[in-house]
Write a protein that holds these residues in place. Structure first.
Motif, PDB file in Angstrom:
ATOM      1  N   PHE A  60      -2.681  45.012 -11.084  1.00  0.00           N
ATOM      2  CA  PHE A  60      -1.866  45.578 -12.148  1.00  0.00           C
ATOM      3  C   PHE A  60      -1.847  44.636 -13.339  1.00  0.00           C
TER       4      PHE A  60
ATOM      5  N   GLN B  36       6.007  49.000  -7.027  1.00  0.00           N
ATOM      6  CA  GLN B  36       7.129  49.121  -7.955  1.00  0.00           C
ATOM      7  C   GLN B  36       8.128  47.982  -7.724  1.00  0.00           C
TER       8      GLN B  36
ATOM      9  N   LYS C  93       6.664  44.627  -8.958  1.00  0.00           N
ATOM     10  CA  LYS C  93       6.681  44.547 -10.415  1.00  0.00           C
ATOM     11  C   LYS C  93       8.089  44.240 -10.932  1.00  0.00           C
TER      12      LYS C  93
ATOM     13  N   THR D  88       8.903  40.763 -12.802  1.00  0.00           N
ATOM     14  CA  THR D  88       9.403  40.802 -14.179  1.00  0.00           C
ATOM     15  C   THR D  88      10.674  39.976 -14.299  1.00  0.00           C
TER      16      THR D  88
ATOM     17  N   TRP E 110       5.304  45.028 -17.237  1.00  0.00           N
ATOM     18  CA  TRP E 110       4.017  45.457 -16.686  1.00  0.00           C
ATOM     19  C   TRP E 110       3.632  46.807 -17.247  1.00  0.00           C
TER      20      TRP E 110
END
Length: 158
Positions: A14, A73, A76, A80, A94
């Motif tokens: 990603f 998910q 990420k 973050t 992202w």
């Protein structure tokens, strides 16, 4: 889950939103260790995590306790938060979506080697070229309108 036996090896990729170079080399290694710990905490088995300033590759053994989309998910979101809190990169986020590719155990050394050599690989190839090649080798059809947008030159000129 009792009496459940699986062998699921995933290569997940990603990218940073807008393909910005926000994963700074000064803290990449620590960040990859953090991501490894996040996978372990969710009972997956990390093999290698590496990438560039604008994207990340993860190779791990996956348990069937959650869906891949839920896992990515969650990773990420955690990543973050970690980047913002630990490195002060408050505008970090992202890009939506991800690439995920499954491999048999016999391919793990080759995939691991590929991931470990990201710096060398991206002296010659863009991320766009890399992801397209992986998708095409996997035989996945894609709609050009939804392909990742970003840099069109090699990521690293050093």
């Amino acid at each position: 889950m009792a009496n459940t036996y699986t062998q699921i090896y995933m290569h997940v990729i990603f990218a940073v939103k807008g393909r910005e170079s926000l994963i700074h080399t000064e803290w990449q290694d620590e960040f990859y260790r953090y991501m490894s710990g996040a996978l372990k905490n969710r009972e997956h088995t990390p093999y290698i995590i590496n990438g560039m300033e604008d994207h990340v590759h993860l190779l791990f053994g996956m348990t069937p306790k959650e869906s891949l989309s839920e896992l990515v998910q969650s990773l990420k979101i955690q990543a973050t938060k970690h980047i913002k809190e630990q490195y002060g990169c408050m505008d970090f986020s992202w890009q939506s979506g991800f690439g995920a590719f499954s491999y048999s155990k016999s391919f793990l050394p080759a995939v691991s080697n590929y991931i470990s050599n990201q710096k060398e690989h991206h002296k010659k190839y863009t991320f766009d070229g890399e992801i397209r090649e992986i998708i095409e080798k996997a035989g996945i059809e894609y709609d050009e309108r939804y392909m990742l947008k970003g840099v069109t030159k090699p990521i690293s000129d050093t």
